[in-house]
Design a protein around this motif. Structure first.
Motif, mmCIF file in Angstrom:
data_model
loop_
_atom_site.group_PDB
_atom_site.id
_atom_site.type_symbol
_atom_site.label_atom_id
_atom_site.label_comp_id
_atom_site.label_asym_id
_atom_site.label_seq_id
_atom_site.Cartn_x
_atom_site.Cartn_y
_atom_site.Cartn_z
ATOM 1 N N ASN A 314 0.814 -1.217 0.000
ATOM 2 C CA ASN A 314 0.000 0.000 0.000
ATOM 3 C C ASN A 314 0.847 1.268 0.000
ATOM 4 O OD1 ASN A 314 -2.344 -1.489 -0.017
ATOM 5 N ND2 ASN A 314 -2.609 -1.442 2.200
ATOM 6 N N GLU A 315 1.986 1.200 0.685
ATOM 7 C CA GLU A 315 2.862 2.373 0.767
ATOM 8 C C GLU A 315 3.883 2.422 -0.364
ATOM 9 O OE1 GLU A 315 2.615 4.810 2.866
ATOM 10 O OE2 GLU A 315 1.041 3.995 4.154
ATOM 11 N N ASN A 316 3.802 1.449 -1.267
ATOM 12 C CA ASN A 316 4.726 1.384 -2.407
ATOM 13 C C ASN A 316 6.180 1.326 -1.947
ATOM 14 O OD1 ASN A 316 5.258 1.194 -5.161
ATOM 15 N ND2 ASN A 316 5.529 3.413 -5.384
ATOM 16 N N ILE A 317 6.425 0.521 -0.924
ATOM 17 C CA ILE A 317 7.782 0.322 -0.408
ATOM 18 C C ILE A 317 8.386 -0.876 -1.124
ATOM 19 C CG2 ILE A 317 9.181 -0.186 1.631
ATOM 20 C CD1 ILE A 317 6.937 1.073 3.306
ATOM 21 N N LYS A 318 9.424 -0.641 -1.882
ATOM 22 C CA LYS A 318 10.025 -1.704 -2.681
ATOM 23 C C LYS A 318 10.811 -2.655 -1.790
ATOM 24 C CE LYS A 318 12.814 -2.512 -6.814
ATOM 25 N NZ LYS A 318 13.624 -1.893 -7.886
ATOM 26 N N PRO A 319 10.571 -3.966 -1.910
ATOM 27 C CA PRO A 319 11.295 -4.932 -1.074
ATOM 28 C C PRO A 319 12.773 -4.953 -1.409
ATOM 29 C CG PRO A 319 10.036 -6.069 -2.764
ATOM 30 C CD PRO A 319 9.619 -4.626 -2.823
ATOM 31 N N SER A 320 13.595 -5.135 -0.398
ATOM 32 C CA SER A 320 15.036 -5.221 -0.590
ATOM 33 C C SER A 320 15.455 -6.684 -0.635
ATOM 34 C CB SER A 320 15.762 -4.524 0.566
ATOM 35 O OG SER A 320 15.551 -5.225 1.784
ATOM 36 N N SER A 321 16.731 -6.898 -0.841
ATOM 37 C CA SER A 321 17.260 -8.259 -0.821
ATOM 38 C C SER A 321 17.001 -8.917 0.525
ATOM 39 C CB SER A 321 18.767 -8.230 -1.117
ATOM 40 O OG SER A 321 19.319 -9.522 -1.031
ATOM 41 N N LEU A 322 17.117 -8.148 1.619
ATOM 42 C CA LEU A 322 16.865 -8.701 2.946
ATOM 43 C C LEU A 322 15.404 -9.113 3.107
ATOM 44 C CD1 LEU A 322 17.728 -9.391 5.816
ATOM 45 C CD2 LEU A 322 17.385 -6.995 6.439
ATOM 46 N N THR A 323 14.482 -8.339 2.534
ATOM 47 C CA THR A 323 13.068 -8.699 2.589
ATOM 48 C C THR A 323 12.853 -10.091 2.023
ATOM 49 O OG1 THR A 323 12.545 -6.360 2.173
ATOM 50 C CG2 THR A 323 10.733 -7.935 2.019
ATOM 51 N N TYR A 324 13.402 -10.323 0.842
ATOM 52 C CA TYR A 324 13.253 -11.631 0.220
ATOM 53 C C TYR A 324 13.937 -12.714 1.051
ATOM 54 C CZ TYR A 324 11.385 -9.603 -4.094
ATOM 55 O OH TYR A 324 10.590 -8.963 -5.014
ATOM 56 N N SER A 325 15.089 -12.404 1.624
ATOM 57 C CA SER A 325 15.805 -13.392 2.429
ATOM 58 C C SER A 325 14.974 -13.830 3.628
ATOM 59 C CB SER A 325 17.147 -12.819 2.909
ATOM 60 O OG SER A 325 18.010 -12.560 1.833
ATOM 61 N N LEU A 327 11.680 -13.766 3.881
ATOM 62 C CA LEU A 327 10.550 -14.569 3.404
ATOM 63 C C LEU A 327 11.007 -15.967 2.986
ATOM 64 C CD1 LEU A 327 8.645 -11.889 1.290
ATOM 65 C CD2 LEU A 327 8.325 -12.491 3.689
ATOM 66 N N ILE A 328 12.157 -16.040 2.366
ATOM 67 C CA ILE A 328 12.716 -17.340 1.987
ATOM 68 C C ILE A 328 12.965 -18.183 3.236
ATOM 69 C CG2 ILE A 328 14.810 -18.465 1.092
ATOM 70 C CD1 ILE A 328 14.930 -16.150 -0.982
ATOM 71 N N ASP A 329 13.538 -17.556 4.252
ATOM 72 C CA ASP A 329 13.847 -18.273 5.485
ATOM 73 C C ASP A 329 12.570 -18.747 6.179
ATOM 74 O OD1 ASP A 329 15.458 -19.334 7.504
ATOM 75 O OD2 ASP A 329 15.365 -17.508 8.698
ATOM 76 N N THR A 330 11.544 -17.909 6.160
ATOM 77 C CA THR A 330 10.281 -18.282 6.794
ATOM 78 C C THR A 330 9.648 -19.475 6.083
ATOM 79 O OG1 THR A 330 9.969 -15.948 7.356
ATOM 80 C CG2 THR A 330 8.076 -17.391 7.608
ATOM 81 N N LYS A 331 9.654 -19.450 4.764
ATOM 82 C CA LYS A 331 9.137 -20.587 4.010
ATOM 83 C C LYS A 331 9.954 -21.846 4.312
ATOM 84 C CE LYS A 331 5.690 -19.153 1.360
ATOM 85 N NZ LYS A 331 4.364 -19.791 1.392
ATOM 86 N N GLY A 332 11.267 -21.681 4.380
ATOM 87 C CA GLY A 332 12.128 -22.828 4.669
ATOM 88 C C GLY A 332 11.852 -23.414 6.041
ATOM 89 N N GLN A 333 11.630 -22.554 7.033
ATOM 90 C CA GLN A 333 11.312 -23.030 8.379
ATOM 91 C C GLN A 333 10.010 -23.824 8.392
ATOM 92 O OE1 GLN A 333 11.261 -19.739 11.084
ATOM 93 N NE2 GLN A 333 13.466 -19.415 11.011
ATOM 94 N N SER A 334 9.087 -23.450 7.522
ATOM 95 C CA SER A 334 7.800 -24.146 7.434
ATOM 96 C C SER A 334 7.873 -25.383 6.547
ATOM 97 C CB SER A 334 6.733 -23.186 6.882
ATOM 98 O OG SER A 334 6.599 -22.063 7.710
ATOM 99 N N LYS A 335 9.087 -25.734 6.120
ATOM 100 C CA LYS A 335 9.310 -26.914 5.279
ATOM 101 C C LYS A 335 8.619 -26.803 3.922
ATOM 102 C CE LYS A 335 11.346 -28.522 8.910
ATOM 103 N NZ LYS A 335 12.816 -28.375 9.024
ATOM 104 N N ASP A 336 8.357 -25.569 3.504
ATOM 105 C CA ASP A 336 7.708 -25.332 2.209
ATOM 106 C C ASP A 336 8.802 -25.004 1.194
ATOM 107 O OD1 ASP A 336 6.164 -24.684 0.077
ATOM 108 O OD2 ASP A 336 5.062 -23.050 1.042
ATOM 109 N N ILE A 337 9.488 -26.030 0.738
ATOM 110 C CA ILE A 337 10.615 -25.830 -0.168
ATOM 111 C C ILE A 337 10.151 -25.301 -1.518
ATOM 112 C CG2 ILE A 337 12.596 -26.927 -1.278
ATOM 113 C CD1 ILE A 337 12.781 -26.676 1.771
ATOM 114 N N ILE A 343 9.701 -17.956 -4.292
ATOM 115 C CA ILE A 343 10.162 -16.622 -3.906
ATOM 116 C C ILE A 343 11.495 -16.320 -4.580
ATOM 117 C CG2 ILE A 343 10.847 -15.142 -1.992
ATOM 118 C CD1 ILE A 343 8.979 -16.676 -0.203
ATOM 119 N N VAL A 344 12.352 -17.317 -4.644
ATOM 120 C CA VAL A 344 13.637 -17.127 -5.325
ATOM 121 C C VAL A 344 13.421 -16.766 -6.785
ATOM 122 C CG1 VAL A 344 15.774 -18.264 -6.054
ATOM 123 C CG2 VAL A 344 14.869 -18.667 -3.756
#
Length: 616
Positions: A314-325, A327-337, A343-344
């Motif tokens: 909503n605020e048009n804040i562009k995700p950074s590399s850390l943002t993706y990292s 989210l990737i880590d959260t998916k990995g923790q949930s075993k959602d490879i 996301i990659v």
């Protein structure tokens, strides 16, 4: 632009605006029950992702976003069980259960460090020991040219001063000797004090400089003071200090520094208040602030990740590399490879290159999921063609290959370092050999370190951890005796290693006694994970008395959900009801997660079962 969506009751009907209030978000937690949990399915329609959470309600939001729908909490029970967020004696995260947290937090920490220490030359980091710091912080800035080690006469003067001597007296004596106090000298002294986690001394130096008007205070000096106050005196006093900072200073930078410390101390309530205040004061909400909230919710309440992503949309804040990292880590923790790989792919579509830190996060989750071929292929890609030239990669590759059980690869990489090893390389090599059950090799690296840098508590703690994992109690005790004879400064890392050493051999009472005496004799706080280790052992035995005793000592830490889970396990194992436990949870402002809710049912002294109903 990527988008998100939550499959839950529409946001408008829940009485808050996600763009402006994170305080209200904290009050909308619900206790999940098994009957209300369903598995969602993937729908790819070009967007980045939907963090679809599973609530009691089967209604779904109707938001105008392209979505990728997949639940992140399919392993919510495991995630709940892993909410261990340790803290060292200086309120910094210590021994996180998930090693990836160290990689992800380092990006945010480097941004704050750049702000606070921008005048100081980084010098030679490899030869600087940092007592009581994390032994797993192995990622250095990539592509940064190495420079000669920078010395600081002022720092040396502070370090060589007699114990108990005030900074005021040290500084007065130093000036009386005719030394010149320049901003560069001050910056380097502050930098080295911070590296050694001597935040109290650094704060005293900052206060002396301002009171004596020795240097003109700039914006970064006030931000540095704020950071030090938060670390040593608490978040409340840090927030009060902001009101005393001149109006000419950037308020957004000050609140960003405060938010960073709230997240570092895992204080969800205060972090949400600070984040909300950014909006209330019409200060810009940057990707840095959003990343901090994502890190916080990744550890504590993943249902709220969607709200942060929606705010960014909503605020048009562009995700950074850390943002993706994150989210990737959260998916990995949930075993959602599969979700992690999506996301990659989206990250690459956005033109954001995967840095080494993100690749390391991916590799760890591939290893955890048993995808060895994918992990090995990724590690080879990370390594590139010239490991000797990219020497800093060794610190990252050693533990990853050790996790894979690749003895030959660990040996090959260590040979690159062996002729002229660096301090951090040795630390990770000891751990790597330990994981591979190569204790002799770990000891050889340790002796190399002792010859080159002398015996220290930090290096000893790493080897003690190896001994603990292999139940080598005699060798562990011999090393502890050697540390004492060498006059090592013993602190929380060493206490943690000693406690685990005794726990592994079944001597829980001895571990408890050692930790209690250490805490009494020192002004430093033991790490959260150290107390938790003992609490878990008492809980397994169903020892309610000692579990409550340890729980009481842990009350000052923030990660109380995990504490209550372990405490209730003690009551369950003892087959004793926990009267008044719900009142205690309310007093600590804790909303039960699924695991805690299940335990509460088991320890409810007023619960009726079918047999009791028949008797009534």
């Amino acid at each position: 632009m990527w988008a998100v969506r939550r499959a839950s009751v529409p946001l408008r009907t829940r009485g808050y605006n996600v763009r402006t209030s994170f305080i209200k978000l904290a009050r909308t937690n619900c206790v999940e029950e098994e009957s209300g949990i369903t598995e969602s399915h993937a729908i790819t329609q070009g967007g980045l992702l939907l963090w679809n959470q599973r609530f009691h309600s089967e209604q779904s939001a109707s938001l105008d976003f392209t979505v990728w729908r997949r639940g992140i909490s399919s392993s919510s029970t495991k995630e709940d069980d892993d909410l261990e967020d340790g803290f060292s004696e200086l309120d910094t995260p210590a021994e996180a259960e998930n090693e990836n947290d160290n990689l992800l937090d380092s990006d945010a920490e480097s941004e704050i460090d750049n702000l606070l220490d921008s005048d100081a030359d980084d010098g030679d980091k490899e030869n600087v020991e940092e007592p009581h710091n994390e032994v797993d912080e192995v990622v250095k800035e990539e592509g940064k040219p190495r420079r000669g080690r920078v010395e600081s006469e002022l720092f040396n003067e502070i370090m060589n001063s007699p114990p108990g001597m005030s900074i005021d007296l040290v500084m007065d004596n130093w000036l009386a000797e005719g030394n010149e106090l320049t901003r560069d000298e001050v910056s380097h002294a502050m930098l080295f004090l911070r590296r050694r986690k001597m935040f109290g001394r650094a704060l005293q130096l900052s206060e002396w400089l301002e009171s004596k008007k020795q240097v003109e205070f700039l914006e970064r000096d006030y931000a540095s003071r704020l950071d030090l106050i938060a670390k040593t005196r608490g978040l409340i006093k840090a927030e009060a200090y902001i009101e005393t900072i001149p109006e000419s200073c950037n308020r957004e930078i000050m609140y960003r520094t405060l938010l960073f410390n709230c997240v570092g101390q895992n204080n969800v309530k205060k972090a949400e208040e600070v984040f909300s205040k950014l909006k209330h004061l019409d200060l810009p909400v940057t990707v840095f602030a959003c990343n901090q909230m994502l890190l916080l919710y990744k550890r504590n309440n993943q249902k709220k990740i969607a709200d942060v992503l929606l705010l960014m949309e909503n605020e048009n804040i562009k995700p950074s590399s850390l943002t993706y990292s994150i989210l990737i880590d959260t998916k990995g923790q949930s075993k959602d490879i599969d979700g992690m790989d999506l996301i990659v792919d989206r990250m690459k579509t956005e033109g954001i290159e995967l840095d080494i830190k993100t690749q390391a996060v991916l590799a760890r989750h591939y290893i955890s999921a048993g995808l060895q071929d994918k992990a090995v292929a990724l590690l080879k890609e990370m390594e590139g063609g010239n490991l000797k030239q990219d020497r800093w990669l060794c610190q990252i590759l050693l533990p990853l290959y050790a996790n894979l059980g690749k003895v030959d690869e660990v040996e090959r990489i260590w040979k690159v370092c062996e002729t002229n090893p660096r301090y951090d390389e040795c630390l990770v090599a000891i751990e790597a050999w330990g994981k591979l059950n190569k204790v002799d090799e770990a000891e050889n690296v340790f002796e190399t370190m002792v010859k080159r840098w002398k015996l220290s508590s930090k290096t000893s703690s790493v080897l003690l951890k190896v001994y603990a994992n292999h139940k080598m109690i005699t060798k562990g005790k011999d090393l502890i005796k050697r540390m004492g004879e060498s006059g090592c400064r013993v602190g929380p890392l060493t206490w943690n290693a000693i406690v685990k050493l005794y726990v592994q051999t079944g001597e829980v009472e001895k571990a408890d006694s050692v930790l209690h005496r250490a805490a009494q004799q020192s002004q430093m706080k033991p790490m959260f994970s150290t107390y938790l280790t003992i609490l878990q052992q008492y809980a397994k035995r169903g020892d309610i008395h000692n579990s409550e005793k340890i729980f009481y000592r842990m009350k000052e830490y923030q990660s109380k959900t995990k504490m209550y889970q372990v405490l209730l396990t003690a009551y369950v194992n003892a087959k004793v009801p926990a009267y008044g436990i719900r009142d205690r949870l309310r007093a600590d402002n804790i909303s039960p997660n699924k695991t805690l809710a299940s335990l509460l049912v088991q320890v409810d002294g007023f619960r009726k079962n079918p047999l009791s109903d028949l008797l009534d």
